[in-house]
Write a protein that holds these residues in place. Structure first.
Motif, short mmCIF file in Angstrom:
data_model
loop_
_atom_site.label_atom_id
_atom_site.label_comp_id
_atom_site.label_asym_id
_atom_site.label_seq_id
_atom_site.Cartn_x
_atom_site.Cartn_y
_atom_site.Cartn_z
N ARG A 141 -3.55 2.85 -3.82
CA ARG A 141 -2.62 2.92 -4.94
C ARG A 141 -3.10 4.02 -5.88
N THR A 165 0.83 -1.21 0.00
CA THR A 165 0.00 0.00 0.00
C THR A 165 0.87 1.26 0.00
N ASN A 166 0.41 2.27 -0.71
CA ASN A 166 1.15 3.54 -0.68
C ASN A 166 1.10 4.15 0.71
N LYS A 189 8.35 -2.14 -0.18
CA LYS A 189 8.21 -0.73 -0.56
C LYS A 189 9.54 -0.05 -0.29
#
Ligand code: F6P
Length: 332
Positions: free
Chosen positions: A292, A137-138, A309
């Motif tokens: 996203r 996940t961002n 990430k």
């Protein structure tokens, strides 16, 4: 045919994060809207083992969207990592009639969710941690509030460092990741920021930057250290030896995890909670609700746990470019 979900459990696990309550509220309220019942499991996976629960209705989750921490309590359960613990948790699911479990937390929480799903209980993960270190996940719930809390503290520190013309070394959380440190460092205009993703070189990353700042007339210096790099006390000793100034050390610690969630965390948590329950209502499970490109997408939990990430090092370049440097000659 997919079994219709009638009752879901929701839990928070791992380190608490501002916005977890907003996510719990959204899960419970959406479940009720979709005609399901919602049970709060207290103290994370350990609560599922111990049948530690509370009934959640629309009123129980009222007035919590603005509260830090988690009304469900949280824990890190060693027992849930064992087959015996997982079987006891499964027995609780059966006893409480839980058709699915929504787990709010970080990677450790999702590993637990995956284990439970392998025993046949549908799960949904919602990412919440101040570290923002979840690959799939961002964004993770709590990160923005934690950044703002750290910034507020550091702004206060700056007042006294400026008055005394001192150097401050501030240690921020983030576990093995430097997201919190870098975002905070950029936002407070730090002299130097140390993150675990970049090999530490005292001379290049700290000493030169303090010297440059001094040559430019600065008399106070702010060094931000991500906890994953090492102890701020140790780094401050090294700065003392190399530059001759005696820094003051502040370890912000758990204060970064507390406080009322800000707009971003309340809104993201509410959307993620809603989409998590919607997925279950529509027959999808074993996914993590992720952000996203500004939208919300479901990522299969197994895939989610494989994803990594990376800290955007271009942000580090920004930090360096806008920091104090010796004016360069231009051929203009
Ligand atoms: O994952 C959140 C976090 O606050 C990390 O930044 C930190 O390393 C860790 O939890 C601290 O854990 P504990 O609350 O168990 O001391």
């Amino acid at each position: 045919m997919e079994k219709k979900i009638k009752r879901i459990g929701v839990l928070t696990s791992g380190g608490d994060a501002p916005g977890m309550n907003a996510a719990v509220r959204a899960v419970a309220r959406t479940a009720i809207t979709f005609g399901m019942e919602c049970v709060g499991i207290r103290r994370g996976w350990q609560g599922l083992i111990n049948t530690d629960f509370m009934r959640l209705d629309a009123a129980t989750v009222g007035h919590i969207i603005n509260r830090g921490g988690t009304i469900l309590y949280t824990a890190r359960s060693e027992e849930f990592r064992t087959e015996k613990g997982q079987k006891r948790a499964l027995a609780t699911c059966k006893m409480l009639g839980l058709d699915a479990v929504v787990a709010i937390g970080g990677d450790g929480t999702f590993r637990g969710a995956l284990d439970l799903s392998r025993l046949g209980v549908p799960v949904v993960g919602i990412p919440a941690t101040i570290d923002n270190d979840i690959g799939c996940t961002n964004y993770t719930i709590g990160f923005d509030t934690a950044c703002n809390t750290a910034i507020e503290c550091i702004d206060k520190l700056r007042d006294t460092m400026q008055s005394h013309e001192r150097c401050s070394v501030v240690e921020v959380m983030g576990r093995n990741a430097g997201f919190l440190a870098l975002y905070v460092g950029i936002s407070v205009g730090a002299t130097a920021v140390l993150v675990p993703e970049r090999d530490f070189n005292l001379e290049r990353d700290v000493v030169d930057r303090i010297r440059n700042a001094r040559l430019a007339g600065h008399t106070h210096f702010m060094v931000i250290v991500a906890e994953g790099v090492g102890s701020a006390v140790e780094i401050s000793k090294q700065i003392h030896e190399a530059v001759g100034i005696e820094p003051r050390v502040t370890v912000l610690g758990h204060i970064q995890r507390g406080g009322a969630p800000n707009a971003r965390d309340r809104e993201t948590a509410t959307r993620m909670g809603y989409f998590g329950v919607k997925a279950l209502a529509e027959g999808r499970s074993n996914v993590v609700i992720t952000t996203r490109d500004g939208g919300i997408v479901e990522t299969p939990i197994e895939e989610a746990l494989q994803m990594t990430k990376h800290l955007q090092m271009d942000r580090y370049a920004v930090l360096e470019a806008v920091g104090i440097s010796i004016p360069q000659d231009h051929n203009d």
